[in-house]
Design a protein around this motif. Structure first.
Motif, PDB file in Angstrom:
ATOM      1  N   MET A 107      -7.051   9.896   3.270  1.00  0.00           N
ATOM      2  CA  MET A 107      -6.070   8.864   2.950  1.00  0.00           C
ATOM      3  C   MET A 107      -6.410   8.220   1.605  1.00  0.00           C
ATOM      4  O   MET A 107      -7.566   7.994   1.301  1.00  0.00           O
ATOM      5  N   ILE A 108      -5.378   7.987   0.811  1.00  0.00           N
ATOM      6  CA  ILE A 108      -5.592   7.316  -0.474  1.00  0.00           C
ATOM      7  C   ILE A 108      -4.934   5.934  -0.398  1.00  0.00           C
ATOM      8  O   ILE A 108      -3.735   5.816  -0.130  1.00  0.00           O
ATOM      9  N   VAL A 109      -5.736   4.915  -0.640  1.00  0.00           N
ATOM     10  CA  VAL A 109      -5.239   3.537  -0.678  1.00  0.00           C
ATOM     11  C   VAL A 109      -5.489   3.004  -2.087  1.00  0.00           C
ATOM     12  O   VAL A 109      -6.593   3.141  -2.616  1.00  0.00           O
ATOM     13  N   THR A 110      -4.466   2.437  -2.713  1.00  0.00           N
ATOM     14  CA  THR A 110      -4.676   1.855  -4.046  1.00  0.00           C
ATOM     15  C   THR A 110      -4.546   0.338  -3.971  1.00  0.00           C
ATOM     16  O   THR A 110      -3.768  -0.188  -3.167  1.00  0.00           O
ATOM     17  N   ILE A 111      -5.339  -0.338  -4.785  1.00  0.00           N
ATOM     18  CA  ILE A 111      -5.251  -1.802  -4.871  1.00  0.00           C
ATOM     19  C   ILE A 111      -5.194  -2.173  -6.350  1.00  0.00           C
ATOM     20  O   ILE A 111      -6.150  -1.947  -7.093  1.00  0.00           O
ATOM     21  N   ASP A 112      -4.062  -2.716  -6.763  1.00  0.00           N
ATOM     22  CA  ASP A 112      -3.926  -3.160  -8.140  1.00  0.00           C
ATOM     23  C   ASP A 112      -3.720  -4.667  -8.179  1.00  0.00           C
ATOM     24  O   ASP A 112      -3.400  -5.296  -7.172  1.00  0.00           O
ATOM     25  N   GLY A 113      -3.892  -5.211  -9.384  1.00  0.00           N
ATOM     26  CA  GLY A 113      -3.677  -6.645  -9.552  1.00  0.00           C
ATOM     27  C   GLY A 113      -4.485  -7.163 -10.721  1.00  0.00           C
ATOM     28  O   GLY A 113      -5.311  -6.438 -11.282  1.00  0.00           O
ATOM     29  N   PRO A 114      -4.245  -8.422 -11.093  1.00  0.00           N
ATOM     30  CA  PRO A 114      -4.955  -8.999 -12.242  1.00  0.00           C
ATOM     31  C   PRO A 114      -6.417  -9.309 -11.933  1.00  0.00           C
ATOM     32  O   PRO A 114      -6.851  -9.205 -10.775  1.00  0.00           O
ATOM     33  N   ALA A 115      -7.148  -9.697 -12.974  1.00  0.00           N
ATOM     34  CA  ALA A 115      -8.570 -10.008 -12.843  1.00  0.00           C
ATOM     35  C   ALA A 115      -8.803 -11.121 -11.826  1.00  0.00           C
ATOM     36  O   ALA A 115      -8.119 -12.141 -11.855  1.00  0.00           O
ATOM     37  N   GLY A 116      -9.738 -10.895 -10.928  1.00  0.00           N
ATOM     38  CA  GLY A 116     -10.125 -11.938  -9.980  1.00  0.00           C
ATOM     39  C   GLY A 116      -9.184 -12.117  -8.805  1.00  0.00           C
ATOM     40  O   GLY A 116      -9.279 -13.094  -8.053  1.00  0.00           O
ATOM     41  N   THR A 161      -3.526 -13.909  -2.495  1.00  0.00           N
ATOM     42  CA  THR A 161      -4.824 -14.214  -1.873  1.00  0.00           C
ATOM     43  C   THR A 161      -5.285 -15.648  -2.148  1.00  0.00           C
ATOM     44  O   THR A 161      -6.379 -16.031  -1.720  1.00  0.00           O
ATOM     45  N   THR A 162      -4.437 -16.444  -2.861  1.00  0.00           N
ATOM     46  CA  THR A 162      -4.888 -17.780  -3.312  1.00  0.00           C
ATOM     47  C   THR A 162      -5.494 -18.621  -2.196  1.00  0.00           C
ATOM     48  O   THR A 162      -6.619 -19.104  -2.313  1.00  0.00           O
ATOM     49  N   ASN A 163      -4.731 -18.797  -1.126  1.00  0.00           N
ATOM     50  CA  ASN A 163      -5.226 -19.685  -0.063  1.00  0.00           C
ATOM     51  C   ASN A 163      -5.672 -18.915   1.171  1.00  0.00           C
ATOM     52  O   ASN A 163      -5.657 -19.441   2.280  1.00  0.00           O
ATOM     53  N   LYS A 164      -6.061 -17.687   0.963  1.00  0.00           N
ATOM     54  CA  LYS A 164      -6.493 -16.888   2.114  1.00  0.00           C
ATOM     55  C   LYS A 164      -7.984 -16.601   2.003  1.00  0.00           C
ATOM     56  O   LYS A 164      -8.509 -16.381   0.908  1.00  0.00           O
ATOM     57  N   SER A 165      -8.638 -16.569   3.155  1.00  0.00           N
ATOM     58  CA  SER A 165     -10.055 -16.193   3.149  1.00  0.00           C
ATOM     59  C   SER A 165     -10.131 -14.676   2.973  1.00  0.00           C
ATOM     60  O   SER A 165      -9.135 -13.953   3.170  1.00  0.00           O
ATOM     61  N   ILE A 166     -11.328 -14.210   2.636  1.00  0.00           N
ATOM     62  CA  ILE A 166     -11.530 -12.764   2.483  1.00  0.00           C
ATOM     63  C   ILE A 166     -11.164 -12.061   3.787  1.00  0.00           C
ATOM     64  O   ILE A 166     -10.483 -11.028   3.791  1.00  0.00           O
ATOM     65  N   ASP A 167     -11.574 -12.644   4.919  1.00  0.00           N
ATOM     66  CA  ASP A 167     -11.286 -12.013   6.213  1.00  0.00           C
ATOM     67  C   ASP A 167      -9.792 -11.932   6.496  1.00  0.00           C
ATOM     68  O   ASP A 167      -9.311 -10.959   7.076  1.00  0.00           O
ATOM     69  N   GLU A 168      -9.062 -12.983   6.085  1.00  0.00           N
ATOM     70  CA  GLU A 168      -7.605 -12.961   6.310  1.00  0.00           C
ATOM     71  C   GLU A 168      -6.947 -11.836   5.509  1.00  0.00           C
ATOM     72  O   GLU A 168      -6.085 -11.117   6.017  1.00  0.00           O
ATOM     73  N   VAL A 169      -7.378 -11.694   4.255  1.00  0.00           N
ATOM     74  CA  VAL A 169      -6.784 -10.629   3.416  1.00  0.00           C
ATOM     75  C   VAL A 169      -7.178  -9.270   3.985  1.00  0.00           C
ATOM     76  O   VAL A 169      -6.345  -8.380   4.148  1.00  0.00           O
ATOM     77  N   TYR A 170      -8.454  -9.151   4.329  1.00  0.00           N
ATOM     78  CA  TYR A 170      -8.929  -7.859   4.850  1.00  0.00           C
ATOM     79  C   TYR A 170      -8.184  -7.490   6.133  1.00  0.00           C
ATOM     80  O   TYR A 170      -7.834  -6.319   6.344  1.00  0.00           O
ATOM     81  N   SER A 171      -7.932  -8.478   6.954  1.00  0.00           N
ATOM     82  CA  SER A 171      -7.275  -8.200   8.223  1.00  0.00           C
ATOM     83  C   SER A 171      -5.859  -7.616   8.007  1.00  0.00           C
ATOM     84  O   SER A 171      -5.433  -6.697   8.708  1.00  0.00           O
ATOM     85  N   ILE A 172      -5.141  -8.144   7.000  1.00  0.00           N
ATOM     86  CA  ILE A 172      -3.800  -7.603   6.684  1.00  0.00           C
ATOM     87  C   ILE A 172      -3.939  -6.133   6.232  1.00  0.00           C
ATOM     88  O   ILE A 172      -3.223  -5.245   6.700  1.00  0.00           O
ATOM     89  N   VAL A 173      -4.902  -5.916   5.331  1.00  0.00           N
ATOM     90  CA  VAL A 173      -5.105  -4.571   4.785  1.00  0.00           C
ATOM     91  C   VAL A 173      -5.521  -3.609   5.898  1.00  0.00           C
ATOM     92  O   VAL A 173      -4.976  -2.509   6.045  1.00  0.00           O
ATOM     93  N   ASN A 174      -6.472  -4.050   6.692  1.00  0.00           N
ATOM     94  CA  ASN A 174      -7.025  -3.215   7.762  1.00  0.00           C
ATOM     95  C   ASN A 174      -5.943  -2.774   8.751  1.00  0.00           C
ATOM     96  O   ASN A 174      -5.869  -1.596   9.127  1.00  0.00           O
ATOM     97  N   LYS A 175      -5.072  -3.715   9.134  1.00  0.00           N
ATOM     98  CA  LYS A 175      -4.000  -3.376  10.092  1.00  0.00           C
ATOM     99  C   LYS A 175      -3.095  -2.305   9.507  1.00  0.00           C
ATOM    100  O   LYS A 175      -2.702  -1.357  10.190  1.00  0.00           O
ATOM    101  N   MET A 176      -2.769  -2.460   8.230  1.00  0.00           N
ATOM    102  CA  MET A 176      -1.861  -1.494   7.615  1.00  0.00           C
ATOM    103  C   MET A 176      -2.529  -0.132   7.459  1.00  0.00           C
ATOM    104  O   MET A 176      -1.887   0.908   7.636  1.00  0.00           O
ATOM    105  N   VAL A 177      -3.814  -0.147   7.130  1.00  0.00           N
ATOM    106  CA  VAL A 177      -4.553   1.128   6.995  1.00  0.00           C
ATOM    107  C   VAL A 177      -4.583   1.840   8.358  1.00  0.00           C
ATOM    108  O   VAL A 177      -4.347   3.055   8.443  1.00  0.00           O
ATOM    109  N   ASP A 178      -4.813   1.070   9.415  1.00  0.00           N
ATOM    110  CA  ASP A 178      -4.867   1.665  10.757  1.00  0.00           C
ATOM    111  C   ASP A 178      -3.517   2.240  11.188  1.00  0.00           C
ATOM    112  O   ASP A 178      -3.454   3.102  12.057  1.00  0.00           O
ATOM    113  N   ASN A 179      -2.447   1.716  10.601  1.00  0.00           N
ATOM    114  CA  ASN A 179      -1.106   2.173  11.010  1.00  0.00           C
ATOM    115  C   ASN A 179      -0.595   3.364  10.212  1.00  0.00           C
ATOM    116  O   ASN A 179       0.513   3.841  10.463  1.00  0.00           O
ATOM    117  N   VAL A 180      -1.365   3.804   9.217  1.00  0.00           N
ATOM    118  CA  VAL A 180      -0.882   4.949   8.407  1.00  0.00           C
ATOM    119  C   VAL A 180      -0.947   6.225   9.246  1.00  0.00           C
ATOM    120  O   VAL A 180      -1.941   6.470   9.918  1.00  0.00           O
TER     121      VAL A 180
END
Ligand code: DC
Length: 208
Positions: free
Chosen positions: A1-10, A189-208
């Motif tokens: 599986m290929i997952v890409t993550i783009d976005g500005p610095a930080g 990701t401004t007001n989200k914890s790392i775990d909150e962001v990861y959880s969104i990503v993780n769910k979507m990865v699991d659903n591929v």
């Protein structure tokens, strides 16, 4: 599986990629690191000949993609904002982009790892347009500057100006500018914890 993550610095790209490595055994290609190495080596900008001769090696150890130049791991030399600016400059050159794209695809194709996460500015739009899942992370500039200042032990206001200028350059250049792929999942990701962001990503990865 290929997952890409783009976005500005930080915006959180490498943090989320690192969690996909740690928790799901993905191999991670940090395309920004390749631009940084090139910026570090060729402070005044490389010529096409320089890039034709350039050999950045890679090896994959426990899912980590390690980049080497002249047999040396470059990680400790490339993380400052000054090198970020040099990376952004060399990223405007078509032969440099061509080199980074080819190297990134070669790493994927020559690896026995089945799952890759690739982060950058054009990973989903240009390098891997057929990726299974594309994310685009955004965050408020103040928050991004704070994160970078913490990572590099730098001054928040100075870093804010530097990343603002770098984002402007990366967004406004002609070649493969930073843009949100049409088929990307956007996460602020401004007001989200790392775990909150990861959880969104993780769910979507699991659903591929
Ligand atoms: O992700 P980073 O901050 O390490 O990236 C450093 C610079 O490299 C960034 O300002 C622009 C360039 N870059 C790019 O043009 N395309 C990519 N896919 C990744 C990085």
């Amino acid at each position: 599986m290929i997952v890409t993550i783009d976005g500005p610095a930080g915006s959180g790209k490498s943090t989320i990629a690192a969690l996909l490595v740690e928790r799901k055994g993905f191999a991670h290609i940090d395309t920004g690191a390749i631009y940084r190495i090139i910026g570090y080596i060729f402070h005044n900008g490389p010529t096409k000949d320089d890039i034709d001769r350039l050999k950045i090696d890679f090896k994959i150890v426990n899912s980590a993609v390690l980049l080497e130049y002249n047999g040396k791991n470059m990680e400790k030399y490339i993380r400052s904002e000054d090198i970020g600016k040099l990376a952004s400059n060399v990223a405007k050159l078509d032969f440099v982009r061509h080199y980074v794209n080819a190297l990134s695809r070669k790493i994927v194709n020559s690896s026995s790892n089945k799952n890759f996460v690739i982060d950058g500015r054009d990973a989903g739009e240009v390098i891997f347009p057929n990726a299974d899942l594309k994310f685009f992370l955004v965050a408020d500039i103040n928050e991004r500057a704070k994160r970078r200042a913490k990572e590099t032990d730098g001054d928040v206001e100075k870093i804010k100006l530097q990343i603002f200028q770098r984002d402007e350059e990366d967004t406004k250049r002609d070649l493969a500018p930073l843009i949100q792929p049409k088929d990307a999942v956007v996460i602020d990701t401004t007001n989200k914890s790392i775990d909150e962001v990861y959880s969104i990503v993780n769910k979507m990865v699991d659903n591929v």
